[in-house]
Write a protein that holds these residues in place. Structure first.
Motif, PDB file in Angstrom:
ATOM      1  N   LYS A   1       0.864  -1.171   0.000  1.00 53.29           N
ATOM      2  CA  LYS A   1       0.000   0.000   0.000  1.00 53.29           C
ATOM      3  C   LYS A   1       0.904   1.226   0.000  1.00 53.29           C
ATOM      4  O   LYS A   1       1.843   1.309   0.785  1.00 53.29           O
ATOM      5  N   TRP A   2       0.613   2.188  -0.887  1.00 53.75           N
ATOM      6  CA  TRP A   2       1.482   3.361  -1.002  1.00 53.75           C
ATOM      7  C   TRP A   2       1.434   4.217   0.248  1.00 53.75           C
ATOM      8  O   TRP A   2       0.385   4.425   0.849  1.00 53.75           O
ATOM      9  N   GLY A   3       2.596   4.733   0.622  1.00 46.96           N
ATOM     10  CA  GLY A   3       2.677   5.671   1.740  1.00 46.96           C
ATOM     11  C   GLY A   3       3.589   6.812   1.354  1.00 46.96           C
ATOM     12  O   GLY A   3       4.276   6.720   0.336  1.00 46.96           O
ATOM     13  N   PRO A   4       3.635   7.889   2.160  1.00 45.04           N
ATOM     14  CA  PRO A   4       4.468   9.045   1.830  1.00 45.04           C
ATOM     15  C   PRO A   4       5.948   8.692   1.706  1.00 45.04           C
ATOM     16  O   PRO A   4       6.652   9.270   0.866  1.00 45.04           O
ATOM     17  N   HIS A   5       6.430   7.745   2.521  1.00 42.33           N
ATOM     18  CA  HIS A   5       7.848   7.380   2.472  1.00 42.33           C
ATOM     19  C   HIS A   5       8.221   6.768   1.126  1.00 42.33           C
ATOM     20  O   HIS A   5       9.299   7.010   0.608  1.00 42.33           O
ATOM     21  N   MET A   6       7.283   5.973   0.537  1.00 45.15           N
ATOM     22  CA  MET A   6       7.567   5.391  -0.785  1.00 45.15           C
ATOM     23  C   MET A   6       7.541   6.465  -1.855  1.00 45.15           C
ATOM     24  O   MET A   6       8.356   6.475  -2.775  1.00 45.15           O
ATOM     25  N   LEU A   7       6.557   7.364  -1.705  1.00 43.61           N
ATOM     26  CA  LEU A   7       6.412   8.442  -2.693  1.00 43.61           C
ATOM     27  C   LEU A   7       7.660   9.331  -2.724  1.00 43.61           C
ATOM     28  O   LEU A   7       8.210   9.590  -3.796  1.00 43.61           O
TER      29      LEU A   7
ATOM     30  N   SER B   1      10.632   8.654  -1.707  1.00 45.46           N
ATOM     31  CA  SER B   1      11.798   7.891  -2.126  1.00 45.46           C
ATOM     32  C   SER B   1      11.925   7.875  -3.648  1.00 45.46           C
ATOM     33  O   SER B   1      12.991   8.141  -4.203  1.00 45.46           O
ATOM     34  N   ILE B   2      10.793   7.601  -4.318  1.00 42.55           N
ATOM     35  CA  ILE B   2      10.845   7.556  -5.785  1.00 42.55           C
ATOM     36  C   ILE B   2      10.938   8.979  -6.354  1.00 42.55           C
ATOM     37  O   ILE B   2      11.583   9.204  -7.375  1.00 42.55           O
ATOM     38  N   LEU B   3      10.338   9.955  -5.639  1.00 46.92           N
ATOM     39  CA  LEU B   3      10.445  11.350  -6.093  1.00 46.92           C
ATOM     40  C   LEU B   3      11.886  11.850  -6.023  1.00 46.92           C
ATOM     41  O   LEU B   3      12.300  12.683  -6.821  1.00 46.92           O
ATOM     42  N   HIS B   4      12.662  11.336  -5.058  1.00 43.42           N
ATOM     43  CA  HIS B   4      14.068  11.732  -4.957  1.00 43.42           C
ATOM     44  C   HIS B   4      14.806  11.358  -6.245  1.00 43.42           C
ATOM     45  O   HIS B   4      15.596  12.138  -6.769  1.00 43.42           O
ATOM     46  N   ARG B   5      14.502  10.174  -6.762  1.00 40.87           N
ATOM     47  CA  ARG B   5      15.120   9.750  -8.018  1.00 40.87           C
ATOM     48  C   ARG B   5      14.605  10.567  -9.203  1.00 40.87           C
ATOM     49  O   ARG B   5      15.381  11.032 -10.034  1.00 40.87           O
ATOM     50  N   VAL B   6      13.276  10.710  -9.270  1.00 40.62           N
ATOM     51  CA  VAL B   6      12.670  11.414 -10.409  1.00 40.62           C
ATOM     52  C   VAL B   6      13.169  12.862 -10.464  1.00 40.62           C
ATOM     53  O   VAL B   6      13.579  13.352 -11.524  1.00 40.62           O
TER      54      VAL B   6
END
Lengths: 134, 129
Positions: free
Chosen positions: A17-23, A25-30
């Protein structure tokens, strides 16, 4: 993908289930990729134009502030500002995580959310100042 | 690769089979980027205008040109190793991976050289460029 039957699958984006920590984390790369491509090219273009003399620099300014490009550059400018701030805040978050701190569920979720709140509010403040404040 | 001892298994593993120092350099340059980028953005915002004379006058000063060169070196190295991790994580085909890494090096070194040369040209022309 390894398709051997019966092997346990690594938990993946589509399973959790998506959470802010996953978001964030991937936003750091993007955002990192955005800054490394659009950001680095714009910075180098600007430096190169300045080094090529007044006429070349004026062409750069005219190109960036033309009737259509003005709106494109506004989108790119706001996007780069947000990407820079988001990458900076998640980068600072990674420094803390590297020390082994901040992994408690509530703390982790709180600071992940705060990087988003911080980057969005600061982007809005900076562009409000650039457009109306100067 | 080692003959099966614990330390042998640790050494040389990871998706790229090398590059443990990148982990440290990534964080070191991140800290430098933080300071240098804040300096750059605040300095730009404090310039009275962004016309050619003002920008070249500012970039021509040693106390601007040197931090700008350091900024380009730190930022470009930071994204070079950052994008390398990205490529190693998502490009699994060996030939494509090598091609992507060569393209990444050409891009970051080429663009970095262009940026550094531009700063040097302005600085060494004594602000008269």
């Amino acid at each position: 993908m390894n398709s051997k039957v019966g092997r346990p699958l690594s938990p993946h984006l589509t399973i959790w289930k998506w959470g802010p920590h996953m978001l964030v984390s991937i936003l750091h790369r993007v955002t990192g990729i955005g800054l490394a491509t659009v950001g680095a090219v714009l910075l180098t273009w600007w430096l190169c134009a300045a080094a090529s003399g007044p006429e070349a620099y004026q062409r750069f300014i005219d190109c960036a502030t033309g009737p259509v490009m003005k709106w494109v550059m506004l989108v790119i400018g706001v996007g780069l500002t947000w990407a820079f701030l988001q990458h900076m805040f998640t980068g600072l978050r990674h420094f803390v995580l590297d020390t082994g701190a901040g992994y408690e569920l509530k703390t982790n979720k709180f600071w992940a959310t705060m990087t988003l709140v911080g980057s969005i509010l600061l982007t809005a403040a900076i562009w409000a100042w650039l457009i109306w404040g100067r | 690769m080692g003959s099966g001892t614990n330390i042998g298994r640790v050494r040389g593993l990871g998706s790229a089979r090398e590059g443990g120092h990148h982990f440290w350099h990534q964080r070191l340059t991140a800290a430098f980027n933080f300071v240098l980028m804040l300096w750059f953005v605040i300095s730009l915002a404090r310039l009275p205008s962004l016309d050619h004379a003002t920008v070249v006058g500012w970039l021509g000063s040693p106390l601007t040109a040197v931090p700008m060169l350091l900024l380009v070196a730190s930022v470009f190295y930071h994204f070079r190793i950052g994008l390398q991790v990205f490529i190693e994580d998502y490009v699994h085909d060996e030939a494509s991976k090598i091609a992507c890494l060569i393209a990444l090096n050409a891009y970051s070194i080429g663009l970095g050289a262009l940026a550094a040369f531009s700063i040097l040209k302005i600085a060494l022309a004594g602000g008269m460029a």
